[in-house]
Design a protein around this motif. Structure first.
Motif, mmCIF file in Angstrom:
data_model
loop_
_atom_site.group_PDB
_atom_site.id
_atom_site.type_symbol
_atom_site.label_atom_id
_atom_site.label_comp_id
_atom_site.label_asym_id
_atom_site.label_seq_id
_atom_site.Cartn_x
_atom_site.Cartn_y
_atom_site.Cartn_z
ATOM 1 N N ILE A 145 -38.170 -36.683 20.576
ATOM 2 C CA ILE A 145 -38.228 -36.948 18.634
ATOM 3 C C ILE A 145 -37.127 -35.454 18.733
ATOM 4 N N ASP A 146 -36.670 -34.731 19.467
ATOM 5 C CA ASP A 146 -35.754 -33.486 19.227
ATOM 6 C C ASP A 146 -34.659 -33.432 19.524
ATOM 7 N N ALA A 147 -33.973 -34.356 20.831
ATOM 8 C CA ALA A 147 -33.065 -35.091 21.280
ATOM 9 C C ALA A 147 -32.147 -35.816 19.825
ATOM 10 N N ARG A 148 -33.300 -36.674 20.048
ATOM 11 C CA ARG A 148 -32.553 -38.205 19.285
ATOM 12 C C ARG A 148 -32.717 -37.364 17.864
ATOM 13 N N CYS A 152 -28.535 -36.590 13.128
ATOM 14 C CA CYS A 152 -28.516 -35.614 12.264
ATOM 15 C C CYS A 152 -27.303 -35.467 11.953
ATOM 16 N N ALA A 153 -26.380 -35.439 13.188
ATOM 17 C CA ALA A 153 -25.235 -35.639 13.594
ATOM 18 C C ALA A 153 -24.240 -36.520 12.719
ATOM 19 N N GLY A 154 -24.707 -37.941 12.804
ATOM 20 C CA GLY A 154 -25.053 -39.286 12.784
ATOM 21 C C GLY A 154 -24.270 -38.993 11.047
ATOM 22 N N PHE A 155 -25.642 -38.437 10.502
ATOM 23 C CA PHE A 155 -25.256 -38.307 8.898
ATOM 24 C C PHE A 155 -24.591 -37.335 8.402
ATOM 25 N N ALA A 156 -24.575 -36.502 8.826
ATOM 26 C CA ALA A 156 -23.413 -35.416 8.776
ATOM 27 C C ALA A 156 -21.909 -35.792 8.398
#
Length: 414
Positions: free
Chosen positions: A169-172, A177-181
């Protein structure tokens, strides 16, 4: 401006709708489940935290609108700052401390930042469209289509991530979040570089702005039907999964039904835009309300196994949702003539939408009073509250628009 250039401007404006929607759904849906199931926070204090944060979120919208009106020449700067805060707070919400007590304080702080930044950015974004050609009708269609795409992404990907093995979960979540930002930054960059800046407005006292709005008949007329219509949609949204799982007994198809609903809304946007240019925005919105009423009346007649019929209901009510997203902001932009009150006006409109979300909670105790219990199968009371109560609210909104709709510019009647 050429047609191609105007389309490019509209698309540049609309792109930001996707990351804003991608942030909104997790903030209201997945984050509470994540903190309860994966972080280990108790439900009762978690509920009070969410209630307090959402109450603050609702009350701060007019304040942000007035702040934007008083400093319109710095609106780009405000939007850039809000975008940066939203990106950081959104990432931090998914990365809480391991200690539950510290995680609770972390949640409070990050929710306040995320809600505040999202509200500031959303109000500035909504008011921006009022300064585009034709009061932004085509641009709003781009915005809502991008927003619906963002909702679909946010409804599928985080749910799939949280359903994975705990070690993954954490890695995904980090990748998501990186894609959203990145998308948020790109959309803001495109908007702030390609669209003209909002005109400067002289600073006015907030009482003056509110007085001017209240003296505008079209603005006063918009508020009651908007609240009634938003409450209708919010009640249906609150109870949709209960209806699918218990009344239809088709819980495994919930994702398909939601995708059909939002997909129909996205496909309906250009059709409602074209119709509103022919018959007027008010008449177009009233037609959409009648379509939604017809869909919900059909839903009230459904029972176990009626998946194809409910799919038709999702398509009809979803198509009507497209008009609900497109036309009220356009009517508001065409009604407010005072440049110094545009932000306050959109702040009030978003506040009413959030008030509808809060009030929709009355559906749950109402169902409990009618002896409905989740997980016990079909119920006589569930179709009444899920389908017929929204119909009543829609018809009230339809009636108000029919009676007072001529106060709007371009008010064609249905």
């Amino acid at each position: 401006m050429s047609t191609a250039a105007r389309r490019g401007q509209d698309a540049a404006y609309g792109l930001l709708g996707a990351p804003l929607a991608m942030a909104a759904l997790p903030l209201f849906v997945q984050i509470p489940a994540y903190y309860a199931s994966h972080v280990g926070l108790a439900l009762a204090p978690l509920g009070w935290v969410l209630f307090g944060a959402r109450l603050l979120d609702m009350l701060q919208d007019p304040v942000f609108g007035h702040l934007l009106d008083r400093s319109a020449q710095r609106q780009k700067r405000w939007m850039a700052m809000a975008g940066a805060v939203l990106a950081v707070a959104f990432v931090c919400l998914w990365k809480p401390p391991h200690d539950p007590q510290a995680a609770m304080l972390w949640l409070v702080a990050m929710l306040v930042l995320a809600y505040g930044a999202h509200s500031m950015l959303s109000i500035a974004y909504l008011s921006w469209a009022s300064r585009l050609p034709e009061k932004g009708l085509r641009a709003v269609a781009w915005r809502e289509a991008a927003g619906l795409a963002g909702v679909i992404v946010a409804s599928v990907i985080p749910a799939a991530i949280l359903a994975a093995e705990a070690s993954q979960i954490d890695a995904r979540i980090t990748f998501y979040c990186a894609g959203f930002a990145a998308l948020l930054g790109l959309a803001l960059l495109v908007l702030l570089r390609q669209n003209p800046p909002p005109p400067q407005a002289d600073g006015h006292h907030w009482k003056s702005a509110l007085r001017g709005l209240w003296e505008t008949p079209a603005f006063r007329t918009l508020l009651p039907p908007y609240l009634l219509n938003a409450l209708s949609a919010a009640i249906a949204a609150t109870l949709a999964l209960f209806f699918i799982e218990d009344q239809l007994q088709q819980g495994r198809l919930a994702g398909l039904f939601l995708a059909a609903y939002f997909g129909a809304a996205a496909l309906g946007l250009p059709l409602w835009g074209a119709l509103s240019r022919r018959v007027g925005a008010v008449a177009c919105w009233r037609y959409a309300m009648l379509l939604s009423v017809a869909g919900f009346i059909g839903a009230a007649l459904l029972g176990p196994g009626d998946r194809l019929a409910f799919l038709a209901v999702c398509l009809a009510t979803g198509a009507a949702l497209g008009a609900d997203l497109l036309l009220p902001p356009v009517l508001l932009a065409r009604s407010v003539r005072q440049a110094q009150a545009v932000g306050v006006a959109f702040g009030i409109l978003t506040m009413l939408g959030k008030l509808a979300l809060a009030l929709s909670g009355i559906a749950l105790p109402l169902l409990a009073a009618l002896d409905y219990r989740p997980g016990q199968g079909p119920s006589v009371s569930l179709p009444l509250v899920y389908a017929l109560l929204p119909c009543l609210l829609k018809l009230l909104a339809w009636q108000v628009l029919g009676r007072y709709g001529r106060r709007f510019p371009d008010s064609g009647q249905a």
